[in-house]
Design an enzyme around this catalytic site. Sequence first.
Site, short mmCIF file in Angstrom:
data_model
loop_
_atom_site.label_atom_id
_atom_site.label_comp_id
_atom_site.label_asym_id
_atom_site.label_seq_id
_atom_site.Cartn_x
_atom_site.Cartn_y
_atom_site.Cartn_z
N THR A 51 1.06 -1.29 0.02
CA THR A 51 0.40 -0.10 0.22
C THR A 51 0.76 1.27 -0.36
OG1 THR A 51 -1.57 -1.64 1.48
CG2 THR A 51 -1.97 1.31 1.32
N GLY A 56 -9.57 -5.37 -0.44
CA GLY A 56 -8.80 -4.59 0.72
C GLY A 56 -9.55 -3.48 1.65
N THR A 107 -1.70 0.69 6.06
CA THR A 107 -0.71 -0.24 5.15
C THR A 107 -1.01 -1.79 6.28
OG1 THR A 107 0.80 -0.75 3.71
CG2 THR A 107 1.37 0.18 6.32
N GLY A 108 -1.07 -2.94 4.94
CA GLY A 108 -1.15 -3.77 6.08
C GLY A 108 -2.26 -5.07 5.92
N1 ASP Z 1 -4.06 -3.00 2.71
C1 ASP Z 1 -3.76 -4.23 1.58
C2 ASP Z 1 -4.80 -4.70 1.81
O1 ASP Z 1 -5.51 -5.63 2.65
C3 ASP Z 1 -2.50 -4.60 2.02
C4 ASP Z 1 -1.53 -3.80 2.03
O2 ASP Z 1 -0.85 -2.85 2.74
O3 ASP Z 1 -0.39 -3.55 0.71
O4 ASP Z 1 -5.89 -5.36 0.11
#
Ligand code: ASP
Length: 123
Positions: free
Chosen positions: A18, A48, A69-70
């Site tokens: 992200t 997501g 993010t995550g």
């Molecule tokens: N937050 C994103 C998702 O769950 C994953 C990422 O951090 O890229 O799709």
Amino acid sequence: MSTNDQKKPQINSENHDTIGLLAIDNKGNISGACTTSGWAYKLHGRVGDSPIIGAGLYVDNEIGGACATGLGEAVIRICGSHTVVELMRQGHSPNIACKLAVERIIKSHENLEGLQVGFIGSK
Ligand code: ASP
């Protein structure tokens, strides 16, 4: 080994990406953006947190903004970015608001193995 067993990748900082950003112009207006490819090897049809306003991104020009993010499912469960902004509305600094949101996620998970989440906040 079933097909499902084969699709359990190790979740780490190398397979999600992200990009979240917050910007403030010279009049104090806040804007934000969030983009992601999502988890590698995600289930077909999975959505997501990144495209969900309030989860992966939230901006309230009166207060501030946040991006996540995550593991999106964990962020969605607490309306993560909205939570960070609401905590800032209550008077917390962006840093503390992000920390409290992460702690809320930690509290709601029995098993933290492989769980990665992070927030940025600004006001
Ligand atoms: N937050 C994103 C998702 O769950 C994953 C990422 O951090 O890229 O799709």
